[in-house]
Design a protein around this motif. Structure first.
Motif, mmCIF file in Angstrom:
data_model
loop_
_atom_site.group_PDB
_atom_site.id
_atom_site.type_symbol
_atom_site.label_atom_id
_atom_site.label_comp_id
_atom_site.label_asym_id
_atom_site.label_seq_id
_atom_site.Cartn_x
_atom_site.Cartn_y
_atom_site.Cartn_z
ATOM 1 N N MET A 129 0.983 -1.060 0.179
ATOM 2 C CA MET A 129 -0.514 0.048 -0.081
ATOM 3 C C MET A 129 1.034 1.060 -0.118
ATOM 4 O O MET A 129 0.404 1.935 -0.287
ATOM 5 N N VAL A 130 1.931 1.239 0.221
ATOM 6 C CA VAL A 130 2.963 2.024 0.691
ATOM 7 C C VAL A 130 3.543 2.710 -0.287
ATOM 8 O O VAL A 130 3.920 3.930 -1.047
ATOM 9 N N VAL A 131 4.374 1.036 -1.427
ATOM 10 C CA VAL A 131 4.353 1.597 -2.083
ATOM 11 C C VAL A 131 3.657 1.878 -3.165
ATOM 12 O O VAL A 131 4.674 2.353 -4.498
ATOM 13 N N HIS A 132 1.993 1.558 -3.140
ATOM 14 C CA HIS A 132 1.625 2.060 -4.705
ATOM 15 C C HIS A 132 0.975 3.302 -4.343
ATOM 16 O O HIS A 132 0.195 3.682 -5.193
ATOM 17 N N GLY A 133 0.996 4.067 -3.578
ATOM 18 C CA GLY A 133 0.482 5.166 -2.932
ATOM 19 C C GLY A 133 -0.652 5.082 -1.756
ATOM 20 O O GLY A 133 -1.305 5.997 -1.645
ATOM 21 N N PRO A 172 8.831 9.065 6.196
ATOM 22 C CA PRO A 172 8.804 10.066 5.205
ATOM 23 C C PRO A 172 10.034 9.102 4.295
ATOM 24 O O PRO A 172 10.273 8.644 3.230
ATOM 25 N N ASN A 173 10.480 7.753 5.453
ATOM 26 C CA ASN A 173 11.842 6.580 4.573
ATOM 27 C C ASN A 173 11.112 5.739 4.333
ATOM 28 O O ASN A 173 11.888 5.225 3.274
ATOM 29 N N ALA A 174 9.497 6.343 4.151
ATOM 30 C CA ALA A 174 8.930 4.817 3.492
ATOM 31 C C ALA A 174 9.010 4.758 2.010
ATOM 32 O O ALA A 174 9.462 3.824 0.855
ATOM 33 N N GLY A 175 9.505 6.238 1.286
ATOM 34 C CA GLY A 175 10.023 6.494 -0.618
ATOM 35 C C GLY A 175 10.786 4.896 -0.821
ATOM 36 O O GLY A 175 11.322 5.087 -2.092
ATOM 37 N N ALA A 176 12.038 5.002 0.265
ATOM 38 C CA ALA A 176 12.941 4.095 -0.052
ATOM 39 C C ALA A 176 12.486 2.498 -0.415
ATOM 40 O O ALA A 176 12.962 2.285 -1.559
ATOM 41 N N LEU A 177 11.288 1.961 0.111
ATOM 42 C CA LEU A 177 11.185 1.216 -0.227
ATOM 43 C C LEU A 177 11.061 0.383 -1.332
ATOM 44 O O LEU A 177 11.238 -0.411 -1.481
ATOM 45 N N ARG A 178 10.714 1.459 -2.585
ATOM 46 C CA ARG A 178 9.950 1.151 -3.771
ATOM 47 C C ARG A 178 11.334 1.166 -4.287
ATOM 48 O O ARG A 178 11.742 -0.191 -5.346
ATOM 49 N N GLU A 179 12.184 1.639 -3.795
ATOM 50 C CA GLU A 179 13.212 1.958 -4.595
ATOM 51 C C GLU A 179 13.824 0.971 -4.358
ATOM 52 O O GLU A 179 15.052 -0.315 -4.526
ATOM 53 N N ARG A 180 14.311 0.403 -3.260
ATOM 54 C CA ARG A 180 14.865 -1.471 -2.612
ATOM 55 C C ARG A 180 13.787 -1.978 -3.329
ATOM 56 O O ARG A 180 14.734 -3.186 -3.507
ATOM 57 N N ARG A 181 12.870 -2.407 -2.653
ATOM 58 C CA ARG A 181 12.059 -3.243 -3.739
ATOM 59 C C ARG A 181 12.497 -2.994 -5.493
ATOM 60 O O ARG A 181 12.864 -4.409 -5.878
#
Length: 122
Positions: free
Chosen positions: A23-27, A77-86
């Protein structure tokens, strides 16, 4: 909000973690948005609050959420890095699969066809 699959072999808390991360990755969950309380989430999913607390703890350890004492849990706010990690993990997996395919004699052109869904041999 979330769905639990009781036929899934993974523990329920892992399913909760994975769904919230998706849900975080997809906004769907935006930065600084508040998650339901542990009790509220547990009631919605009809599962033990300790399971939700474990999921939230794991999400906090991964940097996906942060907690504010007395207020609740929020998307980091660091959750954006989750997409980059994935994306990085996916790239690594694809690289490994491509190497294995080449070892089996699969051409780069065939790999591209498989990735793009073009051609007869899918």
């Amino acid at each position: 909000m979330l769905g639990i699959n009781y036929r899934d072999g993974r523990p329920i808390y892992e399913q909760v973690v994975d769904e919230i991360e998706q849900m975080v990755v997809h906004g769907v969950l935006e930065v600084d948005s508040q998650l339901p309380s542990v009790r509220q989430m547990a009631a919605e999913l009809s599962i033990n609050p300790n399971t939700i607390q474990r999921a939230y703890s794991e999400l906090e350890n991964r940097g996906v959420i942060y907690s504010v004492k007395g207020k609740g849990n929020f998307v980091s706010p660091n959750a954006g890095a989750l997409r980059e990690r994935r994306v990085s993990e996916l790239k690594q997996q694809l690289t490994e699969l491509a190497c294995t395919a080449r070892e089996l004699g699969i051409s780069n052109a065939q790999l591209v066809q498989w990735l793009t869904g073009e051609g007869e041999d899918k």
